[in-house]
Design a protein around this motif. Structure first.
Motif, PDB file in Angstrom:
ATOM      1  N   LEU A 143      -1.777  -6.814 -18.283  1.00 29.34           N
ATOM      2  CA  LEU A 143      -0.354  -7.146 -18.250  1.00 29.34           C
ATOM      3  C   LEU A 143      -0.063  -8.247 -17.237  1.00 29.34           C
ATOM      4  CD1 LEU A 143       2.615  -6.555 -19.014  1.00 29.34           C
ATOM      5  CD2 LEU A 143       2.615  -4.800 -17.227  1.00 29.34           C
ATOM      6  N   VAL A 144      -0.607  -8.130 -16.034  1.00 27.18           N
ATOM      7  CA  VAL A 144      -0.287  -9.100 -14.988  1.00 27.18           C
ATOM      8  C   VAL A 144      -1.234 -10.296 -14.991  1.00 27.18           C
ATOM      9  CG1 VAL A 144       0.737  -7.323 -13.539  1.00 27.18           C
ATOM     10  CG2 VAL A 144      -1.675  -7.880 -13.244  1.00 27.18           C
ATOM     11  N   GLY A 145      -2.352 -10.204 -15.716  1.00 31.20           N
ATOM     12  CA  GLY A 145      -3.239 -11.352 -15.856  1.00 31.20           C
ATOM     13  C   GLY A 145      -4.215 -11.574 -14.726  1.00 31.20           C
ATOM     14  N   THR A 146      -4.418 -10.608 -13.847  1.00 26.86           N
ATOM     15  CA  THR A 146      -5.390 -10.743 -12.768  1.00 26.86           C
ATOM     16  C   THR A 146      -6.252  -9.494 -12.696  1.00 26.86           C
ATOM     17  OG1 THR A 146      -3.830  -9.798 -11.158  1.00 26.86           O
ATOM     18  CG2 THR A 146      -3.896 -12.195 -11.348  1.00 26.86           C
ATOM     19  N   TRP A 147      -7.440  -9.640 -12.085  1.00 24.49           N
ATOM     20  CA  TRP A 147      -8.307  -8.492 -11.844  1.00 24.49           C
ATOM     21  C   TRP A 147      -8.993  -8.665 -10.496  1.00 24.49           C
ATOM     22  CZ3 TRP A 147      -8.511  -3.873 -13.946  1.00 24.49           C
ATOM     23  CH2 TRP A 147      -9.534  -3.015 -13.533  1.00 24.49           C
ATOM     24  N   PRO A 148      -8.908  -7.683  -9.610  1.00 25.81           N
ATOM     25  CA  PRO A 148      -8.092  -6.476  -9.765  1.00 25.81           C
ATOM     26  C   PRO A 148      -6.607  -6.784  -9.635  1.00 25.81           C
ATOM     27  CG  PRO A 148      -9.069  -6.532  -7.599  1.00 25.81           C
ATOM     28  CD  PRO A 148      -9.646  -7.700  -8.324  1.00 25.81           C
ATOM     29  N   PRO A 149      -5.744  -5.981 -10.245  1.00 27.58           N
ATOM     30  CA  PRO A 149      -4.306  -6.262 -10.199  1.00 27.58           C
ATOM     31  C   PRO A 149      -3.626  -5.768  -8.924  1.00 27.58           C
ATOM     32  CG  PRO A 149      -4.699  -4.340 -11.565  1.00 27.58           C
ATOM     33  CD  PRO A 149      -6.065  -4.847 -11.146  1.00 27.58           C
ATOM     34  N   PHE A 150      -4.408  -5.263  -7.975  1.00 24.81           N
ATOM     35  CA  PHE A 150      -3.853  -4.719  -6.736  1.00 24.81           C
ATOM     36  C   PHE A 150      -4.549  -5.339  -5.533  1.00 24.81           C
ATOM     37  CE2 PHE A 150      -4.172  -1.272  -9.915  1.00 24.81           C
ATOM     38  CZ  PHE A 150      -2.821  -1.132 -10.216  1.00 24.81           C
ATOM     39  N   VAL A 151      -3.807  -5.500  -4.449  1.00 26.98           N
ATOM     40  CA  VAL A 151      -4.367  -5.994  -3.197  1.00 26.98           C
ATOM     41  C   VAL A 151      -3.972  -5.032  -2.080  1.00 26.98           C
ATOM     42  CG1 VAL A 151      -4.298  -7.817  -1.458  1.00 26.98           C
ATOM     43  CG2 VAL A 151      -4.336  -8.415  -3.875  1.00 26.98           C
ATOM     44  N   ALA A 152      -4.947  -4.576  -1.317  1.00 19.18           N
ATOM     45  CA  ALA A 152      -4.669  -3.724  -0.161  1.00 19.18           C
ATOM     46  C   ALA A 152      -4.514  -4.612   1.063  1.00 19.18           C
ATOM     47  CB  ALA A 152      -5.811  -2.724   0.050  1.00 19.18           C
ATOM     48  N   VAL A 153      -3.388  -4.494   1.742  1.00 18.49           N
ATOM     49  CA  VAL A 153      -3.094  -5.338   2.894  1.00 18.49           C
ATOM     50  C   VAL A 153      -3.824  -4.800   4.119  1.00 18.49           C
ATOM     51  CG1 VAL A 153      -1.262  -6.258   4.360  1.00 18.49           C
ATOM     52  CG2 VAL A 153      -0.854  -5.929   1.915  1.00 18.49           C
ATOM     53  N   GLU A 154      -4.633  -5.646   4.749  1.00 15.00           N
ATOM     54  CA  GLU A 154      -5.483  -5.200   5.846  1.00 15.00           C
ATOM     55  C   GLU A 154      -5.005  -5.667   7.217  1.00 15.00           C
ATOM     56  OE1 GLU A 154      -9.629  -5.816   5.161  1.00 15.00           O
ATOM     57  OE2 GLU A 154      -9.415  -5.640   2.987  1.00 15.00           O
ATOM     58  N   SER A 155      -3.930  -6.439   7.266  1.00 11.98           N
ATOM     59  CA  SER A 155      -3.426  -6.901   8.558  1.00 11.98           C
ATOM     60  C   SER A 155      -1.912  -6.834   8.561  1.00 11.98           C
ATOM     61  CB  SER A 155      -3.894  -8.337   8.833  1.00 11.98           C
ATOM     62  OG  SER A 155      -3.139  -9.269   8.073  1.00 11.98           O
ATOM     63  N   GLY A 156      -1.332  -7.080   9.734  1.00 12.44           N
ATOM     64  CA  GLY A 156       0.119  -7.049   9.856  1.00 12.44           C
ATOM     65  C   GLY A 156       0.750  -8.429   9.819  1.00 12.44           C
ATOM     66  N   SER A 157       0.048  -9.423   9.289  1.00  6.06           N
ATOM     67  CA  SER A 157       0.550 -10.798   9.328  1.00  6.06           C
ATOM     68  C   SER A 157       1.749 -11.034   8.426  1.00  6.06           C
ATOM     69  CB  SER A 157      -0.570 -11.781   8.946  1.00  6.06           C
ATOM     70  OG  SER A 157      -0.979 -11.588   7.599  1.00  6.06           O
ATOM     71  N   MET A 158       2.042 -10.108   7.502  1.00  4.05           N
ATOM     72  CA  MET A 158       3.198 -10.267   6.617  1.00  4.05           C
ATOM     73  C   MET A 158       4.287  -9.249   6.918  1.00  4.05           C
ATOM     74  SD  MET A 158       3.028 -12.891   4.724  1.00  4.05           S
ATOM     75  CE  MET A 158       4.368 -12.469   3.615  1.00  4.05           C
ATOM     76  N   ALA A 159       4.225  -8.593   8.066  1.00  6.90           N
ATOM     77  CA  ALA A 159       5.273  -7.649   8.467  1.00  6.90           C
ATOM     78  C   ALA A 159       6.562  -8.421   8.768  1.00  6.90           C
ATOM     79  CB  ALA A 159       4.816  -6.869   9.693  1.00  6.90           C
ATOM     80  N   PRO A 160       7.718  -7.800   8.578  1.00  3.26           N
ATOM     81  CA  PRO A 160       7.927  -6.407   8.170  1.00  3.26           C
ATOM     82  C   PRO A 160       8.025  -6.208   6.661  1.00  3.26           C
ATOM     83  CG  PRO A 160      10.012  -7.354   8.766  1.00  3.26           C
ATOM     84  CD  PRO A 160       8.986  -8.432   8.979  1.00  3.26           C
ATOM     85  N   GLY A 161       8.002  -7.310   5.880  1.00  3.32           N
ATOM     86  CA  GLY A 161       8.115  -7.161   4.433  1.00  3.32           C
ATOM     87  C   GLY A 161       6.960  -6.403   3.828  1.00  3.32           C
ATOM     88  N   VAL A 162       5.769  -6.610   4.357  1.00  4.42           N
ATOM     89  CA  VAL A 162       4.569  -5.909   3.916  1.00  4.42           C
ATOM     90  C   VAL A 162       3.804  -5.472   5.152  1.00  4.42           C
ATOM     91  CG1 VAL A 162       2.502  -5.992   2.486  1.00  4.42           C
ATOM     92  CG2 VAL A 162       4.459  -7.424   1.895  1.00  4.42           C
ATOM     93  N   GLU A 163       3.489  -4.202   5.222  1.00  2.00           N
ATOM     94  CA  GLU A 163       2.779  -3.667   6.385  1.00  2.00           C
ATOM     95  C   GLU A 163       1.316  -3.399   6.047  1.00  2.00           C
ATOM     96  OE1 GLU A 163       4.064  -3.447   9.279  1.00  2.00           O
ATOM     97  OE2 GLU A 163       6.241  -3.360   9.012  1.00  2.00           O
ATOM     98  N   ARG A 164       0.503  -3.297   7.086  1.00  2.00           N
ATOM     99  CA  ARG A 164      -0.912  -2.947   6.895  1.00  2.00           C
ATOM    100  C   ARG A 164      -1.022  -1.596   6.209  1.00  2.00           C
ATOM    101  NH1 ARG A 164      -5.304  -0.645  10.186  1.00  2.00           N
ATOM    102  NH2 ARG A 164      -7.254  -1.655   9.524  1.00  2.00           N
ATOM    103  N   GLY A 165      -1.875  -1.523   5.194  1.00  7.15           N
ATOM    104  CA  GLY A 165      -2.036  -0.293   4.439  1.00  7.15           C
ATOM    105  C   GLY A 165      -1.203  -0.234   3.177  1.00  7.15           C
ATOM    106  N   ASP A 166      -0.315  -1.208   2.971  1.00  7.79           N
ATOM    107  CA  ASP A 166       0.453  -1.247   1.723  1.00  7.79           C
ATOM    108  C   ASP A 166      -0.425  -1.742   0.575  1.00  7.79           C
ATOM    109  OD1 ASP A 166       2.589  -0.458   3.203  1.00  7.79           O
ATOM    110  OD2 ASP A 166       3.731  -2.320   3.014  1.00  7.79           O
ATOM    111  N   LEU A 167      -0.091  -1.321  -0.618  1.00 11.64           N
ATOM    112  CA  LEU A 167      -0.777  -1.788  -1.820  1.00 11.64           C
ATOM    113  C   LEU A 167       0.168  -2.725  -2.562  1.00 11.64           C
ATOM    114  CD1 LEU A 167      -3.465  -1.299  -3.411  1.00 11.64           C
ATOM    115  CD2 LEU A 167      -2.127   0.195  -4.902  1.00 11.64           C
TER     116      LEU A 167
END
Length: 220
Positions: free
Chosen positions: A28-52
């Motif tokens: 559906l989304v056209g990528t594999w894998p279609p999920f990314v696990a965030v390993e750092s806090g560089s995109m906080a606060p919109g995305v935190e470490r440990g978010d999928l």
């Protein structure tokens, strides 16, 4: 009379179902894998470490072309304006970076003239990535103090390095993937895969046993 052969399909059904859902979602989304696990806090606060984070191909409809923070009609994604993308720098261990597109640049451009001075460590003459060696993008982690190209994280990012862009994030669901990556780095991919397959089979067997007992209890 011989006893009926036990039905073992229930032991693998949960793993098969998860795999099937992942494959369908990837289509559906056209990528594999279609999920990314965030390993750092560089995109906080919109995305935190440990978010999928669910990602899609950069040119996948209906989400449109890549948009940067500088675009006047940039969509809001993950707490800021512009697309958040996954890219990897060739020859740098292929470790993916998950950051926002700040603005596009053209080959030979002194891009510091259009940059936010607060996110620069020097002028164009002091940066190895300026002038821009080719067309691409300047990128930035929302929680970082400098552009990636000013902090030495990456050179200007051409579109062909971009594997996908983020759609939305699910809090804390990425810790499983982070744990798997850490185990693979420490014990090796094969050993980790064996443990995961064994755990999936064990979990499926326990679920099947539990469901079977419930069914037998309902027939009494």
């Amino acid at each position: 009379m011989s006893s009926p052969r036990p039905d073992r399909t229930g032991a693998v059904a949960p793993a098969v179902a998860v795999l099937l859902i992942a494959v369908l979602f990837g289509g559906l989304v056209g990528t594999w894998p279609p999920f990314v696990a965030v390993e750092s806090g560089s995109m906080a606060p919109g995305v935190e470490r440990g978010d999928l984070v669910v990602v899609t191909a950069a040119d996948r409809p209906p989400w449109g072309d890549l948009a940067t923070t500088a675009d006047p009609d940039a969509p809001t994604r993950l707490g800021g304006a512009g697309d958040v993308v996954v890219y990897a720098v060739p020859g740098a261990g292929d470790r993916p970076v998950f950051h926002r597109l700040a603005f596009p640049v053209e080959a030979g451009e002194d891009w510091t003239e259009r940059a936010d001075p607060a996110l620069l460590s020097g002028d164009c003459a002091e940066l190895s990535t300026c002038p821009a060696p080719y067309d691409g993008y300047v990128t930035h982690g929302d929680a970082n103090e400098l552009y990636d190209q000013s902090a030495g994280i990456a050179p200007v990012v051409p579109e062909e390095w971009i594997a996908g862009k983020a759609l939305f994030a699910v809090p804390n669901l990425g810790w499983i993937r982070v744990g798997i990556d850490a185990a693979a780095a420490r014990y090796g991919g094969v050993a980790t895969a064996v443990v995961l397959v064994g755990s999936a089979g064990l979990a499926g067997g326990v679920c099947a046993l539990f469901v079977g007992r419930l069914r037998r209890g309902g027939r009494r």
